[in-house]
Design a protein around this motif. Structure first.
Motif, short mmCIF file in Angstrom:
data_model
loop_
_atom_site.label_atom_id
_atom_site.label_comp_id
_atom_site.label_asym_id
_atom_site.label_seq_id
_atom_site.Cartn_x
_atom_site.Cartn_y
_atom_site.Cartn_z
N ALA A 33 37.64 9.32 18.24
CA ALA A 33 38.00 9.18 16.69
C ALA A 33 37.02 9.49 15.92
O ALA A 33 35.95 9.31 17.39
CB ALA A 33 38.78 8.26 15.79
N ALA A 35 34.65 9.93 12.33
CA ALA A 35 34.68 9.63 10.98
C ALA A 35 33.56 9.83 10.23
O ALA A 35 32.35 10.11 11.13
CB ALA A 35 34.71 8.14 11.45
N TRP A 36 33.69 10.06 9.06
CA TRP A 36 32.78 10.21 8.41
C TRP A 36 32.73 9.02 7.55
O TRP A 36 33.00 8.08 6.85
CB TRP A 36 33.62 11.49 7.51
N GLY A 47 33.09 3.93 5.25
CA GLY A 47 33.90 5.16 5.58
C GLY A 47 34.45 5.11 4.93
O GLY A 47 35.17 5.09 3.80
N CYS A 50 38.83 9.42 9.07
CA CYS A 50 38.63 9.65 10.53
C CYS A 50 40.09 10.70 10.84
O CYS A 50 41.52 10.71 9.92
CB CYS A 50 38.96 8.18 10.94
N SER A 52 41.95 11.47 14.96
CA SER A 52 42.51 11.16 15.38
C SER A 52 42.26 12.11 17.41
O SER A 52 41.42 13.46 16.44
CB SER A 52 43.38 10.77 16.07
N THR A 58 44.85 11.86 10.74
CA THR A 58 43.84 11.32 9.82
C THR A 58 44.25 9.84 8.70
O THR A 58 44.95 10.16 8.64
CB THR A 58 43.81 12.76 8.44
N CYS A 99 28.48 11.20 10.44
CA CYS A 99 29.86 11.38 11.02
C CYS A 99 29.28 10.35 12.59
O CYS A 99 28.00 9.77 12.40
CB CYS A 99 29.94 13.12 12.00
N VAL A 102 34.75 7.27 17.46
CA VAL A 102 35.26 5.90 17.52
C VAL A 102 35.42 6.07 18.49
O VAL A 102 36.85 6.26 18.19
CB VAL A 102 35.29 5.29 16.07
N CYS A 111 39.15 2.85 12.09
CA CYS A 111 38.51 3.51 12.62
C CYS A 111 37.66 4.27 11.52
O CYS A 111 36.00 4.72 11.92
CB CYS A 111 38.81 5.13 12.89
N VAL A 112 37.40 3.57 10.24
CA VAL A 112 36.39 3.71 9.48
C VAL A 112 35.03 2.20 8.89
O VAL A 112 34.72 2.17 8.09
CB VAL A 112 37.07 3.90 7.53
N VAL A 117 32.18 1.33 15.18
CA VAL A 117 31.74 3.06 15.83
C VAL A 117 30.48 2.97 17.34
O VAL A 117 30.37 1.62 17.30
CB VAL A 117 30.79 3.74 14.52
#
Length: 130
Positions: A33, A35-36, A47, A50, A52, A58, A99, A102, A111-112, A117
């Motif tokens: 994934a 993520a931002w 986070g 994200c 996938s 999302t 970015c 993940v 994921c956030v 990460v």
């Protein structure tokens, strides 16, 4: 090893929009994934969202839900481009945006979390000011 490079830094007025891009390269992208995150001066990295691999599912945290949108283009097995469209930006959105790659998590919402990460980009500055 995965590499991530952000672009799209800028200065925008309150209420404005900005699009960030993340160029991702490396092996195993079909398992990762993207993520931002962002980090404002004096604050912890947080986070935001994200997306996938494969299904492009999302997840957004509440503070950006409805304002930010992610998309992902997996042009090649070893290259992806992930964008973050940011609308209705406010001064509190001022930060360095990162970015990150993940690996699969037990719960997708994890994921956030920075601890999830595997690799980080170098960051790009977003400033919202009149």
């Amino acid at each position: 090893q995965v590499q991530l490079v952000e672009s799209g830094a800028g200065l925008v007025q309150p209420g404005g929009s900005l699009r960030l891009s993340c160029a991702v390269s490396g092996d195993g992208l079909d398992q990762l994934a993207i993520a931002w995150f962002r980090q404002a001066p004096g604050k912890e990295r947080e986070g935001l969202a994200c997306i996938s691999a494969n299904e492009h599912r999302t997840y957004y945290v509440e503070s950006v839900k409805g304002r930010f949108a992610m998309s992902r283009d997996d042009a090649k097995s070893t290259e992806s481009t992930v964008t973050l469209q940011m609308n209705d930006l406010q001064p509190d959105d001022t930060a360095v945006y990162y970015c990150a790659a993940v690996p699969p998590t037990m719960l997708f919402s994890r994921c956030v979390l920075p601890g999830s990460v595997e690799a980080w980009g170098q960051g790009t500055q977003v400033t919202v000011s009149s």
